[in-house]
Scaffold this motif. Structure first.
Motif, PDB file in Angstrom:
ATOM      1  N   GLY A   1       0.800  -1.258   0.023  1.00  0.00           N
ATOM      2  CA  GLY A   1      -0.107   0.037   0.062  1.00  0.00           C
ATOM      3  C   GLY A   1       0.810   1.321  -0.128  1.00  0.00           C
ATOM      4  O   GLY A   1       2.024   1.257   0.510  1.00  0.00           O
ATOM      5  N   LEU A   2       0.341   2.208  -0.419  1.00  0.00           N
ATOM      6  CA  LEU A   2       0.947   3.701  -0.437  1.00  0.00           C
ATOM      7  C   LEU A   2       0.153   4.852   0.070  1.00  0.00           C
ATOM      8  O   LEU A   2      -1.179   4.704  -0.167  1.00  0.00           O
ATOM      9  CB  LEU A   2       1.299   3.919  -2.080  1.00  0.00           C
ATOM     10  N   VAL A   3       0.695   5.485   0.567  1.00  0.00           N
ATOM     11  CA  VAL A   3      -0.062   6.861   0.956  1.00  0.00           C
ATOM     12  C   VAL A   3       0.785   8.086   0.264  1.00  0.00           C
ATOM     13  O   VAL A   3       2.078   8.332   0.669  1.00  0.00           O
ATOM     14  CB  VAL A   3      -0.184   7.263   2.433  1.00  0.00           C
ATOM     15  N   ALA A   4       0.281   8.930  -0.692  1.00  0.00           N
ATOM     16  CA  ALA A   4       0.935  10.083  -1.369  1.00  0.00           C
ATOM     17  C   ALA A   4       0.141  11.221  -0.496  1.00  0.00           C
ATOM     18  O   ALA A   4      -0.862  11.529  -0.454  1.00  0.00           O
ATOM     19  CB  ALA A   4       0.701  10.073  -2.511  1.00  0.00           C
ATOM     20  N   THR A   5       0.935  12.162  -0.124  1.00  0.00           N
ATOM     21  CA  THR A   5       0.559  13.240   0.659  1.00  0.00           C
ATOM     22  C   THR A   5       0.886  14.549  -0.398  1.00  0.00           C
ATOM     23  O   THR A   5       2.043  14.907  -0.895  1.00  0.00           O
ATOM     24  CB  THR A   5       1.302  13.458   2.033  1.00  0.00           C
ATOM     25  N   LEU A   6      -0.054  15.209  -0.610  1.00  0.00           N
ATOM     26  CA  LEU A   6       0.199  16.772  -1.023  1.00  0.00           C
ATOM     27  C   LEU A   6      -0.123  17.761   0.072  1.00  0.00           C
ATOM     28  O   LEU A   6      -1.181  17.805   0.609  1.00  0.00           O
ATOM     29  CB  LEU A   6      -1.007  16.842  -2.093  1.00  0.00           C
ATOM     30  N   LYS A   7       1.090  18.580   0.122  1.00  0.00           N
ATOM     31  CA  LYS A   7       0.776  19.854   1.085  1.00  0.00           C
ATOM     32  C   LYS A   7       0.423  20.891   0.334  1.00  0.00           C
ATOM     33  O   LYS A   7       1.162  21.274  -0.901  1.00  0.00           O
ATOM     34  CB  LYS A   7       2.325  19.946   1.787  1.00  0.00           C
ATOM     35  N   GLY A   8      -0.468  21.422   0.818  1.00  0.00           N
ATOM     36  CA  GLY A   8      -1.166  22.721   0.228  1.00  0.00           C
ATOM     37  C   GLY A   8      -0.189  23.915   0.173  1.00  0.00           C
ATOM     38  O   GLY A   8       0.631  24.106   1.223  1.00  0.00           O
ATOM     39  N   GLY A   9      -0.389  24.650  -0.695  1.00  0.00           N
ATOM     40  CA  GLY A   9       0.513  25.857  -0.784  1.00  0.00           C
ATOM     41  C   GLY A   9       0.007  27.042  -0.097  1.00  0.00           C
ATOM     42  O   GLY A   9       0.653  28.127   0.152  1.00  0.00           O
TER      43      GLY A   9
END
Length: 177
Positions: free
Chosen positions: A56-64
């Protein structure tokens, strides 16, 4: 504008779904699917986490746009242990395994959401996590990913979906929990 951008991804997402459909994987270890996800999202501003118990994978997008809430979007990756007899051009090439439950579509939709949200990174506050989960079909994949710490700290909200091919077109249903 968002709908136009989503439609522009249609061919790529269809290709991704069909590639996943052609190579279905069972249980907690779905390395071919994991690698397809990574390739589809290569070059995006995502931070990746993987654990020892599953693929399994978790990809995190941090908002700007500064601090904010954390939201998780989840898609399941595993197939069912059954032969495929559909005759599709992209039918399963793995004997005894088939994406008969829509998880191939779930992965493609989640990848599409990641692409659309990454394009809006500057406008987002907080973070969005994209959880690509194997082992949904009775293998407790989410539990293993939690135990591996892949979701620490827990998000403020989490959303998942499941296709319902027998439901009327346009119907959306939900439940708490």
């Amino acid at each position: 504008m968002l709908l136009t951008e989503a439609r522009a991804l249609s061919d790529d997402l269809t290709s991704l779904r069909r590639a996943i459909h052609a190579e279905p994987e069972l249980g907690l270890h779905t390395p071919l699917t994991r690698d397809k996800v990574r390739a589809a999202l290569a070059g995006l501003p995502l931070e990746w986490r993987e654990g020892p118990s599953t693929t399994g994978l978790v990809a995190t997008l941090k908002g700007g746009a500064g601090a904010g809430r954390s939201v998780l979007l989840r898609g399941d990756m595993d197939a069912l242990p059954m032969p495929e007899e559909t005759g599709l051009d992209f039918a399963s090439t793995i004997p005894g395994a088939m994406h008969a439950c829509g998880h191939d579509a779930h992965v493609a939709m989640l990848a599409g959401a990641a692409k659309l949200l990454c394009a809006r990174q500057a406008e987002l506050s907080g973070e969005v996590r994209f959880m690509f989960q194997p082992g949904e079909e009775g293998w407790h994949g989410a539990r293993y990913m939690l135990d591996d710490g892949l979701l620490d700290p827990l998000p403020d909200a989490a959303f998942a979906l499941h296709v319902m091919p027998n439901a009327p077109h346009g119907l959306v249903a939900g439940r708490a929990g």
